[in-house]
Scaffold this motif. Structure first.
Motif, PDB file in Angstrom:
ATOM      1  N   GLY A 142       0.817  -1.221   0.000  1.00  0.00           N
ATOM      2  CA  GLY A 142       0.000   0.000   0.000  1.00  0.00           C
ATOM      3  C   GLY A 142       0.837   1.251   0.000  1.00  0.00           C
ATOM      4  N   ARG A 143       0.477   2.154   0.912  1.00  0.00           N
ATOM      5  CA  ARG A 143       1.159   3.456   0.956  1.00  0.00           C
ATOM      6  C   ARG A 143       2.156   3.545   2.104  1.00  0.00           C
ATOM      7  N   GLN A 144       2.516   2.419   2.668  1.00  0.00           N
ATOM      8  CA  GLN A 144       3.456   2.455   3.793  1.00  0.00           C
ATOM      9  C   GLN A 144       4.788   3.067   3.354  1.00  0.00           C
ATOM     10  N   ASP A 145       5.318   3.935   4.185  1.00  0.00           N
ATOM     11  CA  ASP A 145       6.582   4.606   3.912  1.00  0.00           C
ATOM     12  C   ASP A 145       7.724   3.585   3.941  1.00  0.00           C
TER      13      ASP A 145
END
Length: 190
Positions: A142-145
């Motif tokens: 997903g959008r996890q850093d």
């Protein structure tokens, strides 16, 4: 003339908080290599923990910087100066976001691919002509850093395979030391 030694560096972050994280894949591989040598890491004045021994009949120094990942170049340069090992005889084992989990690739030179540990090592050595053993950890979901992702522990499903993968990476390092980079690439590059 004496045999030229190899310097094998594992990148990671020191301390229990980071011990099981993805960013410490390099430490996992070096710990296994030390175990194979029947030796324990000892503190060294270069700010690395080191083990000396022989892998594949070749003299080696295993080194794990005691600094954090993004400043690991200073200790690596220090240990390479102390043991008089040129960049061409250094192999750095590190986690690699750009490879799927479990993939392994060996190469010499190139950029740092946004890896702060490699950036620091290249800057401190003044060369990028060292070998890299890239241990795939995959991209964050997903959008996890990515910076957050690398400091997290492996998922339970990944941990089931981790022992085998670390073992395979250690075998690749031994082949690199004993028979050279292209032999190791032919055998292990996925």
């Amino acid at each position: 003339m004496g045999e030229e030694r190899f310097l094998l560096v594992g990148l990671g972050n020191p301390g229990p908080r980071y011990a099981a994280t993805r960013h410490n894949a390099g430490f996992f591989v070096l710990d296994l290599l030390a175990e194979r040598l029947g030796a324990a890491f000892k503190a060294h004045k270069s700010q690395c923990d080191v083990v000396e021994g022989r892998l594949a009949g070749v003299p080696v120094v295993l080194a794990k910087p005691r600094s954090y990942m993004n400043t690991s170049g200073g200790p690596v340069a220090g240990v390479s100066r102390f043991y008089k090992v040129p960049p061409e005889r250094i192999a750095v084992v590190h986690d690699e976001l750009d490879l799927p989990f479990g993939a392994l690739r060996l190469k010499r030179g190139g950029g740092d691919g946004g890896h702060n540990g490699l950036r620091s090592v290249t800057a401190s050595l003044g060369s990028n002509e060292y070998a890299r053993v890239r241990f795939g950890i995959g991209r964050p979901p997903g959008r996890q850093d990515p910076a957050d992702y690398v400091l997290r522990e492996f998922a339970a499903s990944e941990r089931k395979e981790l022992g085998f993968l670390v073992d395979r990476a250690a075998d690749a390092v031994e082949l690199l030391v004993g028979e050279g980079l292209s032999a190791a690439q032919n055998e292990y590059n996925d």
